[in-house]
Scaffold this motif. Structure first.
Motif, PDB file in Angstrom:
ATOM      1  N   LEU A  33      38.099  36.251  63.463  1.00  0.00           N
ATOM      2  CA  LEU A  33      38.474  35.026  63.395  1.00  0.00           C
ATOM      3  C   LEU A  33      37.677  34.732  64.817  1.00  0.00           C
ATOM      4  CD1 LEU A  33      42.289  35.627  63.484  1.00  0.00           C
ATOM      5  CD2 LEU A  33      41.004  34.236  62.106  1.00  0.00           C
ATOM      6  N   THR A  34      36.838  34.048  64.714  1.00  0.00           N
ATOM      7  CA  THR A  34      35.493  33.697  65.871  1.00  0.00           C
ATOM      8  C   THR A  34      35.932  32.373  66.582  1.00  0.00           C
ATOM      9  OG1 THR A  34      34.308  32.380  64.222  1.00  0.00           O
ATOM     10  CG2 THR A  34      34.027  35.121  64.370  1.00  0.00           C
ATOM     11  N   GLY A  35      37.058  31.682  66.422  1.00  0.00           N
ATOM     12  CA  GLY A  35      37.300  30.570  67.209  1.00  0.00           C
ATOM     13  C   GLY A  35      37.631  30.998  68.622  1.00  0.00           C
ATOM     14  N   THR A  36      37.936  32.275  68.769  1.00  0.00           N
ATOM     15  CA  THR A  36      38.143  32.757  70.105  1.00  0.00           C
ATOM     16  C   THR A  36      37.097  33.216  70.616  1.00  0.00           C
ATOM     17  OG1 THR A  36      40.548  33.476  69.483  1.00  0.00           O
ATOM     18  CG2 THR A  36      39.723  34.461  71.645  1.00  0.00           C
ATOM     19  N   LYS A  37      36.378  32.724  71.895  1.00  0.00           N
ATOM     20  CA  LYS A  37      35.247  32.958  72.425  1.00  0.00           C
ATOM     21  C   LYS A  37      35.255  33.840  73.340  1.00  0.00           C
ATOM     22  CE  LYS A  37      33.791  29.350  69.865  1.00  0.00           C
ATOM     23  NZ  LYS A  37      33.582  29.881  68.440  1.00  0.00           N
ATOM     24  N   GLU A  38      34.135  34.669  73.903  1.00  0.00           N
ATOM     25  CA  GLU A  38      33.732  35.592  74.779  1.00  0.00           C
ATOM     26  C   GLU A  38      32.968  34.750  75.814  1.00  0.00           C
ATOM     27  OE1 GLU A  38      32.743  39.892  75.836  1.00  0.00           O
ATOM     28  OE2 GLU A  38      32.320  39.386  73.855  1.00  0.00           O
ATOM     29  N   GLY A  39      33.459  34.808  76.920  1.00  0.00           N
ATOM     30  CA  GLY A  39      32.577  34.015  77.921  1.00  0.00           C
ATOM     31  C   GLY A  39      32.338  35.075  78.987  1.00  0.00           C
ATOM     32  N   CYS A  40      33.251  35.496  79.787  1.00  0.00           N
ATOM     33  CA  CYS A  40      32.953  36.243  80.921  1.00  0.00           C
ATOM     34  C   CYS A  40      33.199  37.863  80.521  1.00  0.00           C
ATOM     35  CB  CYS A  40      33.581  35.869  82.058  1.00  0.00           C
ATOM     36  SG  CYS A  40      35.415  36.046  82.007  1.00  0.00           S
ATOM     37  N   GLY A  41      33.966  38.166  79.574  1.00  0.00           N
ATOM     38  CA  GLY A  41      34.371  39.508  79.251  1.00  0.00           C
ATOM     39  C   GLY A  41      35.230  39.953  80.743  1.00  0.00           C
ATOM     40  N   LYS A  42      35.725  39.330  81.522  1.00  0.00           N
ATOM     41  CA  LYS A  42      36.409  39.942  82.762  1.00  0.00           C
ATOM     42  C   LYS A  42      37.772  39.245  82.999  1.00  0.00           C
ATOM     43  CE  LYS A  42      33.082  39.076  85.557  1.00  0.00           C
ATOM     44  NZ  LYS A  42      32.353  38.948  86.758  1.00  0.00           N
TER      45      LYS A  42
END
Length: 159
Positions: A33-42
Motif C-alpha cells: 500500500l504505497t499511498g502512504t508516503k514516507e517524508g521525514c521518518g521522524k
C-alpha cells in the motif's frame, strides 16, 4: 518475530513481523500500500498519516506490533466501489492537490477530524492538519477543501 492480526481497510489481515517494524514499513513493504508516503521518518511531516482505530497517527513512528486487534485505514481504504470519498473529491474539486506528496496524509488527517466533528471551524481545521507539512499549496486550498467536504457530508446526511 511475532504474528499480529488486525483489520486493514475493512479486511481482516495478519502478518509475521519483526518487533521494531513501523506501521509505515508494514503498509508499504508487506501489504504494498504505497499511498502512504514516507517524508521525514521522524513523525514531523505527516506524509505518512493513517488512521488507527479512527485516530490520525504518524505511521513512520507507530510500531506495527501495537496493531493487534486494531483497525487501520489508509488512503487506499477511503474510496468505495471506485467512488472517491467526499474528502478526496473535495481536494480535487478545490485544487488542493499540487505535487501530491502530502495529499494522502492531509486527507487522512481531515478524515479523522470530520469523523469526529462534522462542522469544524477554520481554527479546528488548522489544528487538525498542523502536523502535516505542505511545501506547494500554502494551505488555503487544503483548508477550503476540508470546509467543502464538511458541507457535502452534511448535505448527504440531510438528503
Amino acid at each position: 518475530m511475532k504474528e499480529i492480526h488486525f483489520v486493514l481497510n475493512g479486511d481482516s489481515v495478519s502478518a509475521i513481523i519483526e518487533d521494531n517494524i513501523s506501521l509505515l514499513r508494514l503498509l508499504r513493504d508487506v501489504f504494498n500500500l504505497t499511498g502512504t508516503k514516507e517524508g521525514c521518518g521522524k513523525g514531523d511531516c505527516g506524509a505518512c498519516t493513517v488512521l488507527v482505530d479512527g485516530k490520525a497517527v504518524n505511521s513512520c513512528i507507530f510500531l506495527a506490533a501495537k496493531l493487534e486487534g486494531c483497525t487501520v485505514t489508509t488512503i487506499e481504504g477511503l474510496s468505495k466501489n471506485g467512488e472517491l470519498d467526499i474528502i478526496q473529491q473535495s481536494f480535487i474539486d478545490n485544487g488542493a492537490v499540487q505535487c501530491g506528496f502530502c495529499t494522502p496524509g492531509m486527507i487522512m488527517s481531515a478524515k479523522a477530524l470530520l469523523d469526529e466533528n462534522e462542522n469544524p471551524d477554520e481554527d479546528e481545521i488548522k489544528r487538525s492538519i498542523s502536523g502535516n507539512l505542505c511545501r506547494c499549496t500554502g494551505y488555503v486550498r487544503i483548508i477550503d477543501s476540508i470546509k467543502d467536504a464538511s458541507l457535502k457530508k452534511k448535505q448527504r446526511r440531510n438528503d
